[in-house]
Design a protein around this motif. Structure first.
Motif, PDB file in Angstrom:
ATOM      1  N   ASP A  14       0.848  -1.205   0.000  1.00  0.00           N
ATOM      2  CA  ASP A  14       0.000   0.000   0.000  1.00  0.00           C
ATOM      3  C   ASP A  14       0.878   1.248   0.000  1.00  0.00           C
ATOM      4  OD1 ASP A  14      -2.540  -1.057  -0.142  1.00  0.00           O
ATOM      5  OD2 ASP A  14      -2.958  -0.919   2.002  1.00  0.00           O
ATOM      6  N   GLN A  15       1.882   1.243   0.872  1.00  0.00           N
ATOM      7  CA  GLN A  15       2.790   2.381   0.987  1.00  0.00           C
ATOM      8  C   GLN A  15       3.570   2.580  -0.313  1.00  0.00           C
ATOM      9  OE1 GLN A  15       3.210   4.545   3.515  1.00  0.00           O
ATOM     10  NE2 GLN A  15       4.898   5.640   2.513  1.00  0.00           N
ATOM     11  N   PHE A  17       2.886   1.548  -3.545  1.00  0.00           N
ATOM     12  CA  PHE A  17       2.122   1.916  -4.739  1.00  0.00           C
ATOM     13  C   PHE A  17       1.411   3.260  -4.605  1.00  0.00           C
ATOM     14  CE2 PHE A  17       2.379  -2.651  -5.819  1.00  0.00           C
ATOM     15  CZ  PHE A  17       2.803  -2.531  -7.135  1.00  0.00           C
ATOM     16  N   ASN A  18       1.080   3.662  -3.394  1.00  0.00           N
ATOM     17  CA  ASN A  18       0.272   4.868  -3.230  1.00  0.00           C
ATOM     18  C   ASN A  18       1.055   6.080  -2.723  1.00  0.00           C
ATOM     19  OD1 ASN A  18      -2.456   3.718  -3.881  1.00  0.00           O
ATOM     20  ND2 ASN A  18      -1.914   2.373  -2.185  1.00  0.00           N
ATOM     21  N   TYR A  19       2.257   5.854  -2.231  1.00  0.00           N
ATOM     22  CA  TYR A  19       3.048   6.964  -1.734  1.00  0.00           C
ATOM     23  C   TYR A  19       4.478   6.960  -2.301  1.00  0.00           C
ATOM     24  CZ  TYR A  19      -0.733   7.730   1.590  1.00  0.00           C
ATOM     25  OH  TYR A  19      -1.966   7.992   2.142  1.00  0.00           O
ATOM     26  N   THR A  20       5.229   5.892  -2.029  1.00  0.00           N
ATOM     27  CA  THR A  20       6.650   5.864  -2.397  1.00  0.00           C
ATOM     28  C   THR A  20       6.859   5.947  -3.904  1.00  0.00           C
ATOM     29  OG1 THR A  20       7.075   4.502  -0.445  1.00  0.00           O
ATOM     30  CG2 THR A  20       8.818   4.639  -2.111  1.00  0.00           C
ATOM     31  N   LEU A  21       6.247   5.028  -4.653  1.00  0.00           N
ATOM     32  CA  LEU A  21       6.448   4.994  -6.106  1.00  0.00           C
ATOM     33  C   LEU A  21       5.985   6.274  -6.793  1.00  0.00           C
ATOM     34  CD1 LEU A  21       7.311   3.452  -8.627  1.00  0.00           C
ATOM     35  CD2 LEU A  21       5.052   2.369  -8.670  1.00  0.00           C
ATOM     36  N   PRO A  22       4.731   6.729  -6.592  1.00  0.00           N
ATOM     37  CA  PRO A  22       4.328   7.969  -7.265  1.00  0.00           C
ATOM     38  C   PRO A  22       5.122   9.184  -6.789  1.00  0.00           C
ATOM     39  CG  PRO A  22       2.631   7.248  -5.733  1.00  0.00           C
ATOM     40  CD  PRO A  22       3.606   6.123  -5.852  1.00  0.00           C
ATOM     41  N   GLY A  23       5.546   9.171  -5.508  1.00  0.00           N
ATOM     42  CA  GLY A  23       6.321  10.293  -4.984  1.00  0.00           C
ATOM     43  C   GLY A  23       7.669  10.411  -5.664  1.00  0.00           C
ATOM     44  N   TYR A  24       8.357   9.280  -5.790  1.00  0.00           N
ATOM     45  CA  TYR A  24       9.669   9.285  -6.447  1.00  0.00           C
ATOM     46  C   TYR A  24       9.539   9.618  -7.932  1.00  0.00           C
ATOM     47  CZ  TYR A  24      12.779   7.742  -2.720  1.00  0.00           C
ATOM     48  OH  TYR A  24      13.556   7.689  -1.589  1.00  0.00           O
ATOM     49  N   ILE A  25       8.509   9.083  -8.570  1.00  0.00           N
ATOM     50  CA  ILE A  25       8.313   9.390  -9.995  1.00  0.00           C
ATOM     51  C   ILE A  25       8.069  10.881 -10.182  1.00  0.00           C
ATOM     52  CG2 ILE A  25       6.731   9.092 -11.940  1.00  0.00           C
ATOM     53  CD1 ILE A  25       6.405   6.188 -11.141  1.00  0.00           C
ATOM     54  N   THR A  74       2.618  -9.450  -7.477  1.00  0.00           N
ATOM     55  CA  THR A  74       1.564 -10.005  -8.326  1.00  0.00           C
ATOM     56  C   THR A  74       0.297 -10.335  -7.548  1.00  0.00           C
ATOM     57  OG1 THR A  74       3.223 -10.957  -9.802  1.00  0.00           O
ATOM     58  CG2 THR A  74       0.994 -11.834  -9.957  1.00  0.00           C
ATOM     59  N   GLU A  75       0.424 -11.036  -6.426  1.00  0.00           N
ATOM     60  CA  GLU A  75      -0.751 -11.452  -5.666  1.00  0.00           C
ATOM     61  C   GLU A  75      -1.451 -10.256  -5.022  1.00  0.00           C
ATOM     62  OE1 GLU A  75      -3.785 -13.713  -4.505  1.00  0.00           O
ATOM     63  OE2 GLU A  75      -2.144 -14.313  -5.834  1.00  0.00           O
ATOM     64  N   TYR A  76      -0.681  -9.301  -4.518  1.00  0.00           N
ATOM     65  CA  TYR A  76      -1.268  -8.085  -3.938  1.00  0.00           C
ATOM     66  C   TYR A  76      -2.088  -7.339  -4.984  1.00  0.00           C
ATOM     67  CZ  TYR A  76      -1.456  -3.150  -2.608  1.00  0.00           C
ATOM     68  OH  TYR A  76      -1.893  -1.872  -2.373  1.00  0.00           O
ATOM     69  N   VAL A  77      -1.514  -7.149  -6.168  1.00  0.00           N
ATOM     70  CA  VAL A  77      -2.208  -6.421  -7.235  1.00  0.00           C
ATOM     71  C   VAL A  77      -3.475  -7.159  -7.645  1.00  0.00           C
ATOM     72  CG1 VAL A  77      -2.048  -5.649  -9.632  1.00  0.00           C
ATOM     73  CG2 VAL A  77      -0.103  -5.321  -8.082  1.00  0.00           C
ATOM     74  N   ASP A  91     -10.611   3.030   0.293  1.00  0.00           N
ATOM     75  CA  ASP A  91      -9.909   2.706  -0.939  1.00  0.00           C
ATOM     76  C   ASP A  91      -8.567   3.422  -0.902  1.00  0.00           C
ATOM     77  OD1 ASP A  91      -9.176   2.010  -3.509  1.00  0.00           O
ATOM     78  OD2 ASP A  91     -10.377   3.574  -4.462  1.00  0.00           O
ATOM     79  N   ALA A  92      -7.475   2.663  -0.884  1.00  0.00           N
ATOM     80  CA  ALA A  92      -6.139   3.258  -0.849  1.00  0.00           C
ATOM     81  C   ALA A  92      -5.822   3.852  -2.217  1.00  0.00           C
ATOM     82  CB  ALA A  92      -5.106   2.203  -0.464  1.00  0.00           C
TER      83      ALA A  92
END
Length: 231
Positions: A14-15, A17-25, A74-77, A91-92
């Motif tokens: 959750d952290q 995909f919703n914070y770390t990845l978009p933040g760095y991008i 994969t399983e999380y997604v 909804d995260a």
């Protein structure tokens, strides 16, 4: 074989995909655009070539690392795709959690939706359950049964003819695999969800009385069951 996602792993994804990845991008993309690309397009000097090369390398490297990291999720997604107000309070989303309306969450408590939690094996353990009910008869479209003095009707497509003289609710109970999931907003599904109504072959053609047919209930919860009967 499905690799179950633990509460700790779920929180980490959750952290990510919703914070770390978009933040760095966002940060690296901004740096690449204003420090690397725009100066390079406007002024062709050694320093702009260097800055363009360095920022490009950093951005591409991060995207490459992210690609391989995402392959582990994969399983999380897959399971995250099936989350609704039935199983989670929010909804995260990117940079935020959007909480569902309490009325929407409440309405899901009385719907026998087996499909949603069945797609969440990391969150819920699916346990088959069965309970005897009283068969009251049928008409051309519906079958009528009673449990705890509550009369319900079901479309014949929701019914199954079985040998014998007794009728049953069959369905599933979905038990949280780990109570820590509740800290992530997941909902403890306390009641049994009805799947099929099994009708006795011996009495299957029994006609329901007009009194029962015209005065049935449409309950949200009967005993420990969510039957989701026809209106």
């Amino acid at each position: 074989m499905t690799l179950l996602v633990s509460p700790e792993q779920w929180a980490n994804w959750d952290q990510w995909f919703n914070y770390t990845l978009p933040g760095y991008i966002l940060i690296l993309g901004t740096i690449f655009l204003f420090v690397g690309l725009i100066p390079f397009l406007c002024v062709r000097k050694k320093i702009t070539y260097i800055l363009f090369g360095v920022t490009t390398l950093v951005l591409v490297t991060f995207l490459g690392i992210s690609y391989f990291k995402n392959k582990e999720s994969t399983e999380y997604v897959r399971e995250n795709h099936y989350l609704t107000a039935m199983v989670r309070e929010y909804d995260a989303q990117i940079f935020s959690n959007k909480y569902y309306d309490p009325d929407e969450i409440e309405s899901f408590k009385y719907i026998a939706d087996i499909n949603t939690p069945s797609h969440l094996p990391s969150i819920y353990k699916k346990i088959p359950v069965k309970q005897e009910v009283t068969y009251l008869g049928k008409n051309d479209y519906y079958a009528f049964v009673k449990l705890d003095n509550v009369v319900m009707k079901f479309s014949l497509s929701d019914c199954k003819k079985i040998p014998g003289s007794k009728a049953y609710f069959t369905g599933y109970h979905f038990k949280l695999r780990n109570q820590k999931f509740m800290k992530l907003g997941f909902i403890d599904l306390k009641h049994n969800l009805r799947d099929k109504v099994e009708l006795p072959r011996e009495f299957y053609n029994k006609k329901v009385s007009k009194n029962i047919e015209e005065n049935y209930n449409h309950p949200g919860l009967v005993a420990n069951w969510i039957p989701d009967s026809e209106k």
